[in-house]
Design a protein around this motif. Structure first.
Motif, PDB file in Angstrom:
ATOM      1  N   TYR A  99       0.845  -1.189   0.000  1.00 35.37           N
ATOM      2  CA  TYR A  99       0.000   0.000   0.000  1.00 35.37           C
ATOM      3  C   TYR A  99       0.885   1.245   0.000  1.00 35.37           C
ATOM      4  CZ  TYR A  99      -3.328  -3.546   1.251  1.00 35.37           C
ATOM      5  OH  TYR A  99      -4.082  -4.684   1.248  1.00 35.37           O
ATOM      6  N   LEU A 100       0.890   1.966  -1.107  1.00 38.80           N
ATOM      7  CA  LEU A 100       1.657   3.190  -1.240  1.00 38.80           C
ATOM      8  C   LEU A 100       0.822   4.336  -0.694  1.00 38.80           C
ATOM      9  CD1 LEU A 100       4.169   4.621  -2.311  1.00 38.80           C
ATOM     10  CD2 LEU A 100       2.986   4.871  -4.490  1.00 38.80           C
ATOM     11  N   VAL A 101       1.388   5.104   0.242  1.00 36.36           N
ATOM     12  CA  VAL A 101       0.651   6.169   0.913  1.00 36.36           C
ATOM     13  C   VAL A 101       1.285   7.514   0.575  1.00 36.36           C
ATOM     14  CG1 VAL A 101      -0.066   7.099   3.152  1.00 36.36           C
ATOM     15  CG2 VAL A 101      -0.009   4.631   2.784  1.00 36.36           C
ATOM     16  N   LYS A 102       0.445   8.463   0.164  1.00 29.30           N
ATOM     17  CA  LYS A 102       0.884   9.836  -0.095  1.00 29.30           C
ATOM     18  C   LYS A 102      -0.027  10.780   0.665  1.00 29.30           C
ATOM     19  CE  LYS A 102       2.736   9.013  -4.696  1.00 29.30           C
ATOM     20  NZ  LYS A 102       2.683   9.406  -6.110  1.00 29.30           N
ATOM     21  N   VAL A 103       0.580  11.820   1.240  1.00 32.43           N
ATOM     22  CA  VAL A 103      -0.170  12.859   1.931  1.00 32.43           C
ATOM     23  C   VAL A 103       0.108  14.162   1.196  1.00 32.43           C
ATOM     24  CG1 VAL A 103      -0.499  14.099   4.090  1.00 32.43           C
ATOM     25  CG2 VAL A 103      -0.048  11.655   4.123  1.00 32.43           C
ATOM     26  N   ASP A 104      -0.944  14.774   0.667  1.00 33.72           N
ATOM     27  CA  ASP A 104      -0.808  15.977  -0.158  1.00 33.72           C
ATOM     28  C   ASP A 104       0.262  15.800  -1.234  1.00 33.72           C
ATOM     29  OD1 ASP A 104      -2.851  17.348   1.051  1.00 33.72           O
ATOM     30  OD2 ASP A 104      -1.560  18.456   2.424  1.00 33.72           O
ATOM     31  N   GLY A 105       0.287  14.622  -1.827  1.00 37.94           N
ATOM     32  CA  GLY A 105       1.218  14.333  -2.907  1.00 37.94           C
ATOM     33  C   GLY A 105       2.603  13.912  -2.453  1.00 37.94           C
ATOM     34  N   GLY A 162      12.090   0.823   7.477  1.00 35.77           N
ATOM     35  CA  GLY A 162      12.845   0.904   6.230  1.00 35.77           C
ATOM     36  C   GLY A 162      13.015   2.346   5.812  1.00 35.77           C
ATOM     37  N   GLU A 163      13.254   2.544   4.529  1.00 30.23           N
ATOM     38  CA  GLU A 163      13.494   3.881   4.000  1.00 30.23           C
ATOM     39  C   GLU A 163      12.342   4.845   4.285  1.00 30.23           C
ATOM     40  OE1 GLU A 163      14.493   3.897  -0.126  1.00 30.23           O
ATOM     41  OE2 GLU A 163      15.903   2.257   0.110  1.00 30.23           O
ATOM     42  N   GLY A 164      11.125   4.380   4.177  1.00 30.71           N
ATOM     43  CA  GLY A 164       9.961   5.241   4.365  1.00 30.71           C
ATOM     44  C   GLY A 164       9.763   5.716   5.793  1.00 30.71           C
ATOM     45  N   THR A 165      10.426   5.068   6.749  1.00 36.72           N
ATOM     46  CA  THR A 165      10.283   5.458   8.150  1.00 36.72           C
ATOM     47  C   THR A 165      10.704   6.911   8.342  1.00 36.72           C
ATOM     48  OG1 THR A 165      10.607   3.189   8.887  1.00 36.72           O
ATOM     49  CG2 THR A 165      11.004   4.914  10.512  1.00 36.72           C
ATOM     50  N   GLY A 166      11.766   7.334   7.688  1.00 37.04           N
ATOM     51  CA  GLY A 166      12.211   8.724   7.765  1.00 37.04           C
ATOM     52  C   GLY A 166      11.202   9.681   7.173  1.00 37.04           C
ATOM     53  N   ASP A 167      10.518   9.255   6.093  1.00 38.14           N
ATOM     54  CA  ASP A 167       9.484  10.096   5.473  1.00 38.14           C
ATOM     55  C   ASP A 167       8.341  10.354   6.445  1.00 38.14           C
ATOM     56  OD1 ASP A 167      10.963  10.114   3.113  1.00 38.14           O
ATOM     57  OD2 ASP A 167       9.885   8.379   2.300  1.00 38.14           O
ATOM     58  N   VAL A 168       7.946   9.326   7.176  1.00 38.01           N
ATOM     59  CA  VAL A 168       6.866   9.483   8.160  1.00 38.01           C
ATOM     60  C   VAL A 168       7.317  10.421   9.275  1.00 38.01           C
ATOM     61  CG1 VAL A 168       5.476   8.297   9.908  1.00 38.01           C
ATOM     62  CG2 VAL A 168       5.770   7.272   7.653  1.00 38.01           C
ATOM     63  N   ALA A 169       8.545  10.256   9.746  1.00 42.17           N
ATOM     64  CA  ALA A 169       9.058  11.116  10.818  1.00 42.17           C
ATOM     65  C   ALA A 169       9.101  12.581  10.367  1.00 42.17           C
ATOM     66  CB  ALA A 169      10.448  10.647  11.243  1.00 42.17           C
ATOM     67  N   ARG A 170       9.536  12.821   9.130  1.00 45.23           N
ATOM     68  CA  ARG A 170       9.576  14.200   8.620  1.00 45.23           C
ATOM     69  C   ARG A 170       8.173  14.788   8.504  1.00 45.23           C
ATOM     70  NH1 ARG A 170      14.026  11.991   6.345  1.00 45.23           N
ATOM     71  NH2 ARG A 170      12.986  11.060   4.554  1.00 45.23           N
ATOM     72  N   TRP A 171       7.207  13.977   8.034  1.00 49.65           N
ATOM     73  CA  TRP A 171       5.828  14.466   7.916  1.00 49.65           C
ATOM     74  C   TRP A 171       5.259  14.791   9.294  1.00 49.65           C
ATOM     75  CZ3 TRP A 171       0.985  11.698   8.883  1.00 49.65           C
ATOM     76  CH2 TRP A 171      -0.127  12.463   8.543  1.00 49.65           C
ATOM     77  N   LEU A 172       5.496  13.901  10.265  1.00 48.51           N
ATOM     78  CA  LEU A 172       4.987  14.148  11.614  1.00 48.51           C
ATOM     79  C   LEU A 172       5.635  15.391  12.228  1.00 48.51           C
ATOM     80  CD1 LEU A 172       4.802  10.490  12.956  1.00 48.51           C
ATOM     81  CD2 LEU A 172       2.885  11.991  12.372  1.00 48.51           C
ATOM     82  N   LYS A 202       6.517  18.048  10.537  1.00 46.82           N
ATOM     83  CA  LYS A 202       5.799  19.176   9.919  1.00 46.82           C
ATOM     84  C   LYS A 202       4.438  19.383  10.570  1.00 46.82           C
ATOM     85  CE  LYS A 202       7.323  18.648   5.197  1.00 46.82           C
ATOM     86  NZ  LYS A 202       6.851  18.437   3.832  1.00 46.82           N
ATOM     87  N   VAL A 203       3.740  18.276  10.802  1.00 45.64           N
ATOM     88  CA  VAL A 203       2.401  18.344  11.393  1.00 45.64           C
ATOM     89  C   VAL A 203       2.467  18.939  12.790  1.00 45.64           C
ATOM     90  CG1 VAL A 203       0.491  16.925  12.247  1.00 45.64           C
ATOM     91  CG2 VAL A 203       1.465  16.459  10.007  1.00 45.64           C
ATOM     92  N   SER A 204       3.554  18.656  13.527  1.00 44.91           N
ATOM     93  CA  SER A 204       3.668  19.173  14.895  1.00 44.91           C
ATOM     94  C   SER A 204       3.796  20.694  14.928  1.00 44.91           C
ATOM     95  CB  SER A 204       4.862  18.530  15.603  1.00 44.91           C
ATOM     96  OG  SER A 204       6.083  19.010  15.053  1.00 44.91           O
ATOM     97  N   GLN A 205       4.138  21.315  13.796  1.00 48.04           N
ATOM     98  CA  GLN A 205       4.244  22.775  13.723  1.00 48.04           C
ATOM     99  C   GLN A 205       2.866  23.437  13.605  1.00 48.04           C
ATOM    100  OE1 GLN A 205       7.251  24.200  14.171  1.00 48.04           O
ATOM    101  NE2 GLN A 205       7.902  22.076  14.451  1.00 48.04           N
ATOM    102  N   GLY A 206       1.870  22.665  13.271  1.00 54.98           N
ATOM    103  CA  GLY A 206       0.504  23.178  13.144  1.00 54.98           C
ATOM    104  C   GLY A 206      -0.353  22.128  12.486  1.00 54.98           C
ATOM    105  N   LEU A 207      -1.286  21.611  13.228  1.00 54.30           N
ATOM    106  CA  LEU A 207      -2.128  20.518  12.743  1.00 54.30           C
ATOM    107  C   LEU A 207      -3.169  21.052  11.775  1.00 54.30           C
ATOM    108  CD1 LEU A 207      -2.484  17.489  13.107  1.00 54.30           C
ATOM    109  CD2 LEU A 207      -4.115  17.968  14.908  1.00 54.30           C
ATOM    110  N   VAL A 208      -3.079  20.605  10.536  1.00 52.56           N
ATOM    111  CA  VAL A 208      -4.010  21.010   9.492  1.00 52.56           C
ATOM    112  C   VAL A 208      -4.516  19.741   8.805  1.00 52.56           C
ATOM    113  CG1 VAL A 208      -4.252  22.252   7.314  1.00 52.56           C
ATOM    114  CG2 VAL A 208      -2.783  23.170   9.093  1.00 52.56           C
ATOM    115  N   VAL A 241      -5.780  13.476   9.444  1.00 51.90           N
ATOM    116  CA  VAL A 241      -4.900  13.924  10.527  1.00 51.90           C
ATOM    117  C   VAL A 241      -4.276  12.680  11.175  1.00 51.90           C
ATOM    118  CG1 VAL A 241      -6.105  16.083  11.046  1.00 51.90           C
ATOM    119  CG2 VAL A 241      -6.810  13.994  12.183  1.00 51.90           C
ATOM    120  N   PRO A 242      -3.017  12.796  11.592  1.00 43.92           N
ATOM    121  CA  PRO A 242      -2.400  11.647  12.260  1.00 43.92           C
ATOM    122  C   PRO A 242      -2.977  11.475  13.661  1.00 43.92           C
ATOM    123  CG  PRO A 242      -0.898  13.512  12.255  1.00 43.92           C
ATOM    124  CD  PRO A 242      -2.102  13.918  11.453  1.00 43.92           C
TER     125      PRO A 242
END
Length: 150
Positions: free
Chosen positions: A18-24, A73-83, A85-91, A116-117
């Motif tokens: 399952y490939l997941v994208k948030v706002d592209g 794996g590699e995507g773990t860093g992508d999730v951490a970076r997204w989270l 960003k979200v911590s700066q303001g939940l939208v 929202v996470p």
């Protein structure tokens, strides 16, 4: 003699990722996806003189949280970076979850709105057992959309 139809190869949801994208922005590929669904909440009403049943009136739609899991794996860093960003303001945002066959061919895509996470859970790190280190991302959403104009 009866006609015989030749069955063609059809992509099915066996052994998918399952490939997941948030706002592209890609969060990577997950090995399991739970909770895609919708429930119609009903309100029961009894009517005087209507003795053969109870009216079941639809009131709203309810969407369960989606839980995505995978080995680290590699995507773990992508999730951490997204989270981060979200911590700066939940939208609330949009997301797509695309089921892919083992060959990478798209089977189906779900478009979610108001995402929202809810929770990210990392692995239990211990040297006592040799289990695969996994992560789980849980998302809340406000329904599906067709992808046009979002």
């Amino acid at each position: 003699m009866a006609d015989v139809k030749v069955l063609e190869d059809v992509d099915t949801a066996v052994g998918v990722s399952y490939l997941v994208k948030v706002d592209g922005e890609s969060l990577g590929s997950f090995s399991s996806c739970e909770g895609l669904g919708v429930e119609v909440v009903l309100e029961s009403r009894e009517e005087g003189g209507f003795n053969t049943g109870i009216w079941q009136l639809p009131t709203r739609l309810k969407y369960p949280n989606v839980k995505l899991s995978r080995p680290l794996g590699e995507g773990t860093g992508d999730v951490a970076r997204w989270l981060a960003k979200v911590s700066q303001g939940l939208v609330a945002t949009t997301a797509t979850i695309t089921a892919q066959s083992t060959s990478g061919q798209e089977i189906v895509t779900w478009n979610l709105q108001g995402v929202v996470p809810v929770r990210w859970t990392g692995p239990s790190l211990t040297s006592e057992n040799a289990k695969v280190a996994t992560e789980t991302l849980e998302l809340a959403h406000h329904g599906f959309h067709d992808g046009a104009g979002w």
